[in-house]
Design a protein around this motif. Structure first.
Motif, PDB file in Angstrom:
ATOM      1  N   SER A  90       0.829  -1.204   0.000  1.00  0.00           N
ATOM      2  CA  SER A  90       0.000   0.000   0.000  1.00  0.00           C
ATOM      3  C   SER A  90       0.867   1.260   0.000  1.00  0.00           C
ATOM      4  O   SER A  90       0.351   2.366  -0.171  1.00  0.00           O
ATOM      5  CB  SER A  90      -0.917   0.004   1.233  1.00  0.00           C
ATOM      6  N   SER A  91       2.186   1.088   0.184  1.00  0.00           N
ATOM      7  CA  SER A  91       3.109   2.240   0.226  1.00  0.00           C
ATOM      8  C   SER A  91       3.880   2.319  -1.084  1.00  0.00           C
ATOM      9  O   SER A  91       5.112   2.217  -1.113  1.00  0.00           O
ATOM     10  CB  SER A  91       4.063   2.100   1.415  1.00  0.00           C
ATOM     11  N   ARG A  92       3.158   2.496  -2.181  1.00  0.00           N
ATOM     12  CA  ARG A  92       3.790   2.447  -3.497  1.00  0.00           C
ATOM     13  C   ARG A  92       4.698   3.643  -3.767  1.00  0.00           C
ATOM     14  O   ARG A  92       5.534   3.593  -4.666  1.00  0.00           O
ATOM     15  CB  ARG A  92       2.716   2.330  -4.579  1.00  0.00           C
ATOM     16  N   GLU A  93       4.553   4.693  -2.981  1.00  0.00           N
ATOM     17  CA  GLU A  93       5.415   5.868  -3.173  1.00  0.00           C
ATOM     18  C   GLU A  93       6.885   5.553  -2.873  1.00  0.00           C
ATOM     19  O   GLU A  93       7.789   6.259  -3.338  1.00  0.00           O
ATOM     20  CB  GLU A  93       4.942   7.031  -2.294  1.00  0.00           C
ATOM     21  N   LEU A 141       6.839  -5.529  -4.374  1.00  0.00           N
ATOM     22  CA  LEU A 141       7.072  -5.388  -5.808  1.00  0.00           C
ATOM     23  C   LEU A 141       6.293  -4.220  -6.398  1.00  0.00           C
ATOM     24  O   LEU A 141       5.157  -3.957  -6.010  1.00  0.00           O
ATOM     25  CB  LEU A 141       6.651  -6.656  -6.549  1.00  0.00           C
ATOM     26  N   ARG A 142       6.928  -3.571  -7.348  1.00  0.00           N
ATOM     27  CA  ARG A 142       6.201  -2.662  -8.217  1.00  0.00           C
ATOM     28  C   ARG A 142       5.471  -3.490  -9.286  1.00  0.00           C
ATOM     29  O   ARG A 142       6.029  -4.432  -9.832  1.00  0.00           O
ATOM     30  CB  ARG A 142       7.159  -1.665  -8.886  1.00  0.00           C
ATOM     31  N   TYR A 200      13.054  -1.038   3.073  1.00  0.00           N
ATOM     32  CA  TYR A 200      12.031  -0.546   3.994  1.00  0.00           C
ATOM     33  C   TYR A 200      11.173  -1.645   4.599  1.00  0.00           C
ATOM     34  O   TYR A 200      10.360  -1.368   5.480  1.00  0.00           O
ATOM     35  CB  TYR A 200      11.098   0.432   3.269  1.00  0.00           C
ATOM     36  N   SER A 201      11.295  -2.876   4.134  1.00  0.00           N
ATOM     37  CA  SER A 201      10.396  -3.922   4.607  1.00  0.00           C
ATOM     38  C   SER A 201      10.956  -4.592   5.863  1.00  0.00           C
ATOM     39  O   SER A 201      12.069  -4.303   6.305  1.00  0.00           O
ATOM     40  CB  SER A 201      10.160  -4.964   3.507  1.00  0.00           C
ATOM     41  N   SER A 202      10.165  -5.509   6.398  1.00  0.00           N
ATOM     42  CA  SER A 202      10.622  -6.294   7.549  1.00  0.00           C
ATOM     43  C   SER A 202      11.187  -7.640   7.117  1.00  0.00           C
ATOM     44  O   SER A 202      11.342  -8.538   7.936  1.00  0.00           O
ATOM     45  CB  SER A 202       9.461  -6.499   8.531  1.00  0.00           C
TER      46      SER A 202
END
Length: 550
Positions: free
Chosen positions: A449-452, A468-469, A461-463
């Protein structure tokens, strides 16, 4: 007859020996020491030396050992000096044993690497390339072309070949003196002027990342390899740019637009934030020496040798520090995707598994560690976020709890008493689709949901999972061989709000890998920042003197 008998005896003696991998506890890089020790105790009949031996065998072995340098290996690890000095017409059982040992050791290293990857990547699960080296040696001896037989054991990968080519280039750069360093100091910015700017310019010119400054009669320089970046409009020259009609020479100490473009291109290739300025991270990458780049290439050649020979007709590769994914079919890259990987303190593990199903409109069963680290602090500051973000709260028995009845400030982080799950929807952390390859890490590929965040060049940024884009485009590729699933069907399901699990007709291997020297078909090899600091340990091991070869 004697030759046939000798080869038959050799095959019997070592044909049943397994490929030996070095254990994680063994610091010596002689991964094949047990096999070659046993080979040294073969029948003393001459194989490599003596009047009856074919001198081309030993000559071919010496040639292959010299060529091992092009694979990032050290020829001296395989007794090059001693074998070069041998008179192959003179029978010498000790040299026969030494040559056999060197040949098998080099064969094993080319086949599957000098080290067991688990020593450096504890979660490694990809199968190693294996072969009956005893049978291989008998066949190579009978065929007569030892050098070609050894070279054929190395990975047959375009990326491996590109790294070997780059190794020659960077070794030549080292021999030519490398490139200059940039002194420590404040961040360098466009428009700055001073001796450190001249050092920056000299560094980028020496590595071919920036064209030299023009003479007074030439036009301004341009950054090489920066064609995909915005460059100054020649119709509207920057007032700070050198005037091509001026007799004054260009100022090497001025941070001009061409130098900025070169810095941005370097940052793009290195997976650093692209700002055209030289801060601490960019300075660190620029100041890595040409010798270090040689060492990086050697480390990444070793990583290639850890891969299985058959990675799967259709398979997926994620390169963690390059924040990228490739979907391959019959050796052809059919899809490329930008990726977000784990934070430096929550790294994405290096492993492989098989994708067996996808989930559209997934619920997010929040792992307890993430619930405690991320969601609990959020709920303490903003209790309304529980409902607003679509979370359900379950007790230890699986019963749903009304979040309005919970005082989150009294909920302990240790022994967290709840299970959190987030409903499908636009705010779901997994987005609209996740692609599952079951594994003990609970790591998978998914939407976000954080596509920016894909606007960033450095995307950690992930855990631990890989975001994926354009994940639906990858899902379309994944389901291509599952007849009952179609892209239109996936989107129809996604238009609803119900979690739907869709099994695949054929599993697809997924490899999460760590390469810091990246094969880019359009530009050759580029180096990316060592995100999780994995290079140094492997480089040190490759450069250590192997005790089995001392």
């Amino acid at each position: 007859m004697r030759r046939a008998a000798l080869l038959a005896g050799l095959a019997i003696a070592i044909g049943s020996l397994p490929v030996m991998a070095q254990s994680a506890s063994d610091p010596a890089p002689g991964a094949w020491h047990e096999q070659t020790d046993r080979a040294q105790r073969l029948d003393a009949s001459p194989v490599w030396t003596g009047p009856a031996a074919d001198p081309a065998r030993l000559k071919g072995l010496v040639t292959a050992i010299r060529a091992s340098a092009s694979h990032g290996l050290d020829p001296q690890d395989y007794h090059l000096a001693r074998l070069e000095a041998v008179d192959s017409l003179r029978t010498d059982p000790a040299i026969d044993a030494l040559a056999t040992r060197a040949c098998l050791s080099l064969a094993g290293h080319l086949l599957a690497g000098r080290f067991d990857p688990v020593r450096f990547e504890p979660d490694w699960t990809a199968p190693r390339r294996t072969r009956d080296l005893g049978a291989w040696l008998a066949q190579a001896m009978a065929g007569g072309d030892i050098a070609a037989s050894l070279d054929a054991l190395a990975p047959d990968e375009p990326g491996y070949a590109a790294l070997r080519h780059a190794l020659v280039h960077y070794q030549a750069t080292v021999e030519a003196g490398g490139w200059p360093l940039i002194e420590d100091g404040p961040e360098l910015r466009p428009g700055d002027r001073g001796p450190r700017v001249a050092q920056l310019r000299a560094r980028l010119e020496a590595s071919g990342d920036l064209a030299p400054l023009p003479s007074p009669t030439e036009t301004g320089g341009q950054a090489s390899g920066a064609s995909d970046l915005v460059t100054p409009d020649p119709a509207s020259p920057d007032p700070t740019s050198p005037d091509p009609t001026s007799s004054e020479p260009a100022d090497p100490e001025f941070f001009d637009p061409a130098l900025q473009a070169a810095v941005e291109a370097f940052q793009q290739a290195s997976r650093l934030e692209i700002d055209g300025r030289v801060g601490s991270q960019t300075l660190h990458e620029l100041n890595l020496s040409a010798q270090h780049r040689v060492a990086q290439i050697r480390a990444n050649l070793e990583r290639y040798r850890w891969l299985p020979a058959d990675m799967g007709r259709r398979h997926i590769r994620v390169n963690i520090p390059d924040f990228s994914l490739e979907a391959r079919n019959e050796g052809v890259v059919e899809r490329r995707h930008d990726a977000i990987v784990g934070l430096t303190y929550r790294p994405t593990p290096v492993f492989s598994a098989e994708m067996t199903y996808i989930v559209v409109n997934p619920w997010w069963e929040t792992p307890a560690s993430i619930a405690v680290r991320n969601e609990l602090p959020l709920f303490r500051n903003d209790p309304g976020a529980v409902t607003r973000l679509g979370f359900q709260v379950l007790d230890r028995d699986g019963n749903q709890v009304d979040p309005a009845t919970i005082d989150w400030n009294t909920v302990p982080a240790r022994n967290f008493p709840y299970q959190l799950r987030q409903a499908p929807g636009p705010l779901n952390a997994l987005g609209e689709v996740k692609l599952i390859f079951p594994n003990p890490h609970n790591v998978y590929l998914h939407d976000t949901s954080s596509r920016e965040l894909f606007d960033q060049n450095r995307r950690c940024y992930s855990s631990g999972c890989v975001r994926l884009r354009d994940p639906f485009e990858l899902a379309d590729w994944v389901i291509a061989e599952t007849p009952e699933l179609t892209p239109e069907g996936l989107r129809e399901i996604a238009a609803g709000n119900t979690e739907t699990r869709l099994p695949l007709a054929r599993p697809i291997p997924v490899y999460l890998l760590y390469w810091t020297a990246v094969h880019d078909p359009s530009t050759g090899i580029r180096f990316v920042a060592d995100l999780y600091h994995r290079d140094d340990e492997l480089i040190a091991a490759l450069e250590a003197t192997p005790s089995s070869m001392e």
